[in-house]
Design a protein around this motif. Structure first.
Motif, PDB file in Angstrom:
ATOM      1  N   ILE A 243      35.063 -15.519  -4.296  1.00  0.00           N
ATOM      2  CA  ILE A 243      33.954 -15.403  -5.232  1.00  0.00           C
ATOM      3  C   ILE A 243      32.611 -15.651  -4.552  1.00  0.00           C
ATOM      4  O   ILE A 243      31.563 -15.346  -5.115  1.00  0.00           O
ATOM      5  N   PHE A 244      32.635 -16.184  -3.331  1.00  0.00           N
ATOM      6  CA  PHE A 244      31.412 -16.349  -2.545  1.00  0.00           C
ATOM      7  C   PHE A 244      31.329 -15.273  -1.461  1.00  0.00           C
ATOM      8  O   PHE A 244      30.814 -15.511  -0.371  1.00  0.00           O
ATOM      9  N   GLY A 245      31.805 -14.086  -1.791  1.00  0.00           N
ATOM     10  CA  GLY A 245      31.837 -13.003  -0.815  1.00  0.00           C
ATOM     11  C   GLY A 245      30.492 -12.616  -0.256  1.00  0.00           C
ATOM     12  O   GLY A 245      30.393 -12.213   0.907  1.00  0.00           O
TER      13      GLY A 245
ATOM     14  N   LEU B 157      29.789  -4.703   6.154  1.00  0.00           N
ATOM     15  CA  LEU B 157      30.306  -3.874   5.061  1.00  0.00           C
ATOM     16  C   LEU B 157      30.548  -4.727   3.813  1.00  0.00           C
ATOM     17  O   LEU B 157      30.289  -4.287   2.687  1.00  0.00           O
ATOM     18  N   GLN B 158      31.034  -5.941   4.023  1.00  0.00           N
ATOM     19  CA  GLN B 158      31.240  -6.843   2.895  1.00  0.00           C
ATOM     20  C   GLN B 158      29.905  -7.171   2.231  1.00  0.00           C
ATOM     21  O   GLN B 158      29.795  -7.187   0.999  1.00  0.00           O
ATOM     22  N   ARG B 159      28.885  -7.412   3.038  1.00  0.00           N
ATOM     23  CA  ARG B 159      27.566  -7.691   2.473  1.00  0.00           C
ATOM     24  C   ARG B 159      27.038  -6.478   1.712  1.00  0.00           C
ATOM     25  O   ARG B 159      26.468  -6.619   0.625  1.00  0.00           O
ATOM     26  N   TYR B 160      27.215  -5.301   2.266  1.00  0.00           N
ATOM     27  CA  TYR B 160      26.739  -4.082   1.602  1.00  0.00           C
ATOM     28  C   TYR B 160      27.333  -3.960   0.201  1.00  0.00           C
ATOM     29  O   TYR B 160      26.625  -3.702  -0.784  1.00  0.00           O
ATOM     30  N   ALA B 161      28.639  -4.182   0.090  1.00  0.00           N
ATOM     31  CA  ALA B 161      29.309  -4.019  -1.197  1.00  0.00           C
ATOM     32  C   ALA B 161      28.904  -5.106  -2.191  1.00  0.00           C
ATOM     33  O   ALA B 161      28.559  -4.817  -3.346  1.00  0.00           O
ATOM     34  N   THR B 162      28.953  -6.360  -1.767  1.00  0.00           N
ATOM     35  CA  THR B 162      28.659  -7.462  -2.692  1.00  0.00           C
ATOM     36  C   THR B 162      27.202  -7.458  -3.127  1.00  0.00           C
ATOM     37  O   THR B 162      26.891  -7.690  -4.300  1.00  0.00           O
ATOM     38  N   ASP B 163      26.298  -7.187  -2.194  1.00  0.00           N
ATOM     39  CA  ASP B 163      24.881  -7.122  -2.567  1.00  0.00           C
ATOM     40  C   ASP B 163      24.636  -5.991  -3.560  1.00  0.00           C
ATOM     41  O   ASP B 163      23.854  -6.132  -4.504  1.00  0.00           O
ATOM     42  N   HIS B 164      25.299  -4.875  -3.341  1.00  0.00           N
ATOM     43  CA  HIS B 164      25.120  -3.724  -4.228  1.00  0.00           C
ATOM     44  C   HIS B 164      25.500  -4.086  -5.659  1.00  0.00           C
ATOM     45  O   HIS B 164      24.747  -3.802  -6.607  1.00  0.00           O
TER      46      HIS B 164
ATOM     47  N   ALA C 230      21.575 -18.027  -1.870  1.00  0.00           N
ATOM     48  CA  ALA C 230      22.531 -19.065  -2.281  1.00  0.00           C
ATOM     49  C   ALA C 230      22.447 -19.329  -3.782  1.00  0.00           C
ATOM     50  O   ALA C 230      23.464 -19.382  -4.472  1.00  0.00           O
ATOM     51  N   GLN C 231      21.220 -19.489  -4.311  1.00  0.00           N
ATOM     52  CA  GLN C 231      21.068 -19.738  -5.740  1.00  0.00           C
ATOM     53  C   GLN C 231      21.376 -18.496  -6.565  1.00  0.00           C
ATOM     54  O   GLN C 231      21.931 -18.578  -7.661  1.00  0.00           O
ATOM     55  N   ALA C 232      21.024 -17.330  -6.036  1.00  0.00           N
ATOM     56  CA  ALA C 232      21.314 -16.084  -6.749  1.00  0.00           C
ATOM     57  C   ALA C 232      22.822 -15.914  -6.933  1.00  0.00           C
ATOM     58  O   ALA C 232      23.285 -15.501  -8.006  1.00  0.00           O
ATOM     59  N   GLU C 233      23.589 -16.264  -5.899  1.00  0.00           N
ATOM     60  CA  GLU C 233      25.041 -16.117  -6.002  1.00  0.00           C
ATOM     61  C   GLU C 233      25.633 -17.141  -6.965  1.00  0.00           C
ATOM     62  O   GLU C 233      26.554 -16.840  -7.717  1.00  0.00           O
ATOM     63  N   VAL C 234      25.078 -18.368  -6.964  1.00  0.00           N
ATOM     64  CA  VAL C 234      25.555 -19.377  -7.907  1.00  0.00           C
ATOM     65  C   VAL C 234      25.295 -18.927  -9.341  1.00  0.00           C
ATOM     66  O   VAL C 234      26.176 -19.006 -10.207  1.00  0.00           O
ATOM     67  N   GLU C 235      24.084 -18.443  -9.614  1.00  0.00           N
ATOM     68  CA  GLU C 235      23.747 -17.990 -10.966  1.00  0.00           C
ATOM     69  C   GLU C 235      24.640 -16.827 -11.379  1.00  0.00           C
ATOM     70  O   GLU C 235      25.090 -16.746 -12.530  1.00  0.00           O
TER      71      GLU C 235
END
Length: 452
Positions: free
Chosen positions: A85-87, A119-126, A196-201
Motif C-alpha cells: 500500500i506504500f507502493g 515503472l512502479q512510480r509511473y503507475a502509482t503516481d498516475h 509522504a503526506q500525500a500517500e498517507v492521505e
C-alpha cells in the motif's frame, strides 16, 4: 534556525533559493508515458520471476509491467498497491538495485536491468494523481476495534489492511504528523512534493482509520490499557533511540545526530534558513550517512566527508547510494574509527580518527595510526536503537530479543492480543518495504484471530 555563531562557520543562507531548489529537485525525473512503454517492453515477463521473489512484499512485477505495456497504468497501480500500500513511496526509496533489479534476468545477462522502481512510480503516481477514488473498499463493518501504535509504514500498512476487512482502527502516533520514517527519515531530494503526506492521505481514503497524533506509548497511552480496551493491538513504533558516539568530545556543540537533522530538514519550509558548516564530517556507513552528507553538500557545505570504520564493501549503503554521494562531491573514506572530537570554546573544530584494518577473520582491529580532519559540523549516523521504556516500564509481558520485541512468523508477540512489526521487532530491517510487509502479515493474523 539561522544563527551565526562566533568562532565557527555554521550558518544558513550559503546558497540562494534558486540554487537550493535545483539541488533539492527530484532525484529522478518521472518517466513519461512513452518512456514507460519503452521500458515495459524490455521486460521478459518471466514465469518464475526472480524479481517478484526478491520483493519483500511479493508484488507481481511481471503483471504490473505487462499492464503498463498494455497502456493500463491504473490497473498496474492496483496490482502494486494490493501487495504494497506504500507502493508510491517505496518506488522512490527502496534499494531496488539490491532487490528486484539486482536479480532481473537482463541484469544477470550483463545488460541494464528493467527499471522496475521507475515503472512502479509511473503507475502509482498516475493513479494517485488522476483519481480521488480509492481502489480498495471496506468489507462490512465487523464491530472489532484495533489499536495501532505508530503511524509509520508498518503501522499504517497494518491499519489499511485491517480496514479493508471491515475493522475500525485507531492509530496512535507520538509525533504531530503521520508517516514515520517516510515523513521524517528520508532525504528531501528523494521525497519531493510532499509525497509522504500525500500517500498517507490517499491511504486513509479507505475509511475506518483514525489518527490520534501526539500520543506516545508509556506517556499518554499504556499497553495494558490498550490490550484491555481494544480487540487487538499492533506495535509499530520504529526506532526512537540513536546510538551514542563514545569518542571523547562527542557532546561538543556542532556535533549532532544525523537522524534528527534529517527530520528537521524535511520539516523546514525555508531551506535558506537551515544552518550548515563549511567543513562537514559524517560518521557512519548507511543510507542515513549518505542522506546527511549529500544534503549538507546540497545546502552549500564546501567540504563533506563520510568516514566509515570498515571497508567499502562492508558499508550498508549500497554502491548506488555511495555513487550518489560521490557524484554530489562527497568524499568517502574508509577504515577510520572516531577517537576524539576536537573543540575550541566548546565548539567543534575537527575530529581525530584511528585507522582500522581487518585481522583476516572479519574482526576489526585498530592500527594505532591517527588521522585528523578539520570540521565545524559533525553528524553521527551510527545506527538507531529501540527504546523499550514505553512497554517495559509498565511491566508488560513482552519478550525482547537482542533489545527488540520478539515476534513469531505471524508477528505475534509474547503478550496476548498484541502483535508487532517494523524496525521495533527483532530481526527488523531499516527498510520501508519490509515494514510494510510486517504490517500486512500482522493484519492478516489479527483478522484470523478475531474470527472475521
Amino acid at each position: 534556525m539561522s544563527v551565526e555563531r562566533r568562532g565557527n562557520t555554521i550558518s544558513g543562507g550559503r546558497l540562494p533559493p534558486e540554487r537550493l531548489r535545483e539541488n533539492f529537485r527530484d532525484l529522478h525525473a518521472p518517466l513519461t508515458a512513452h518512456e514507460a512503454a519503452v521500458e515495459a517492453d524490455r521486460c521478459y515477463f518471466c514465469y518464475d520471476a526472480p524479481c517478484m521473489t526478491a520483493c519483500p512484499t511479493s508484488i507481481d512485477i511481471p503483471l504490473f509491467i505487462r499492464e503498463i505495456a498494455a497502456d493500463n497504468p491504473k490497473g498496474a497501480a492496483k496490482t502494486i498497491f494490493s501487495a504494497n500500500i506504500f507502493g508510491a513511496m517505496c518506488a522512490r526509496v527502496c534499494p531496488t538495485e539490491t532487490l528486484c533489479e539486482e536479480v532481473c534476468v537482463r541484469e544477470v545477462a550483463e545488460e541494464k536491468p528493467v527499471r522496475i522502481g521507475m515503472l512502479q512510480r509511473y503507475a502509482t503516481d498516475h493513479l494517485m494523481e488522476t483519481t480521488t477514488e480509492h481502489p480498495f473498499s471496506r468489507a462490512a463493518e465487523t464491530g472489532k476495534r484495533i489499536a495501532v501504535v505508530g503511524a509509520g509504514p508498518a503501522g499504517l500498512s497494518c491499519a489499511h489492511r485491517l480496514a479493508t476487512h471491515g475493522h475500525t482502527v485507531t492509530v496512535f502516533e507520538a509525533r504531530q504528523k503521520p508517516g514515520g520514517l517516510n515523513e521524517y527519515g528520508i532525504a528531501a531530494y528523494k521525497a519531493t512534493n510532499n509525497i509522504a503526506q500525500a500517500e498517507v492521505e490517499w491511504l486513509l481514503g479507505i475509511g475506518g482509520i483514525t489518527i490520534d497524533a501526539g500520543k506516545a506509548l508509556g506517556r499518554d497511552i499504556h499497553l495494558k490499557d490498550l490490550a484491555a480496551d481494544y480487540d487487538a493491538v499492533f506495535l509499530g513504533m520504529g526506532l526512537a533511540g540513536v546510538n551514542a558516539l563514545t569518542a571523547e568530545g562527542a557532546t561538543s556543540e556542532g556535533s549532532s545526530d544525523a537522524v534528527g537533522w534529517i527530520a528537521d530538514l524535511r520539516q523546514t519550509t525555508d531551506m535558506t534558513q537551515v544552518p550548515v558548516g563549511e567543513k562537514v564530517v559524517v560518521i557512519g556507513g548507511g543510507m542515513t550517512a549518505v542522506d546527511a552528507a549529500v544534503q549538507a553538500k546540497n545546502l552549500g557545505a564546501e567540504d563533506v566527508t563520510i568516514a566509515y570504520r570498515r571497508g567499502k564493501d562492508a558499508m550498508s549503503a549500497s554502491e548506488y547510494e555511495q555513487e550518489i554521494a560521490a557524484t554530489r562531491g562527497v568524499q568517502l573514506r574508509y577504515n577510520l574509527q572516531p577517537k576524539r572530537i576536537l573543540a575550541e570554546e566548546g565548539h567543534v573544530t575537527g575530529i581525530t580518527f584511528e585507522k582500522t584494518a581487518s585481522d583476516g577473520n572479519g574482526k576489526l582491529v585498530a592500527t594505532g595510526e591517527e588521522v585528523t580532519m578539520e570540521a565545524d559540523q559533525i553528524f553521527k549516523a551510527i545506527g538507531q536503537s529501540f527504546m523499550p521504556d514505553g512497554v517495559a516500564a509498565e511491566g508488560a509481558a513482552l519478550t525482547l530479543e537482542s533489545g527488540r520485541i520478539a515476534v513469531d512468523g505471524e508477528r505475534r508477540t509474547s503478550m496476548a492480543k498484541v502483535w508487532a512489526g517494523g524496525d521495533c521487532v527483532a530481526g527488523g530491517e531499516d527498510l520501508t518495504v519490509v515494514a510494510v510487509e510486517d504490517g500486512k502479515i500482522a493484519a492478516e493474523s489479527i483478522n484470523a484471530a478475531l474470527g472475521a
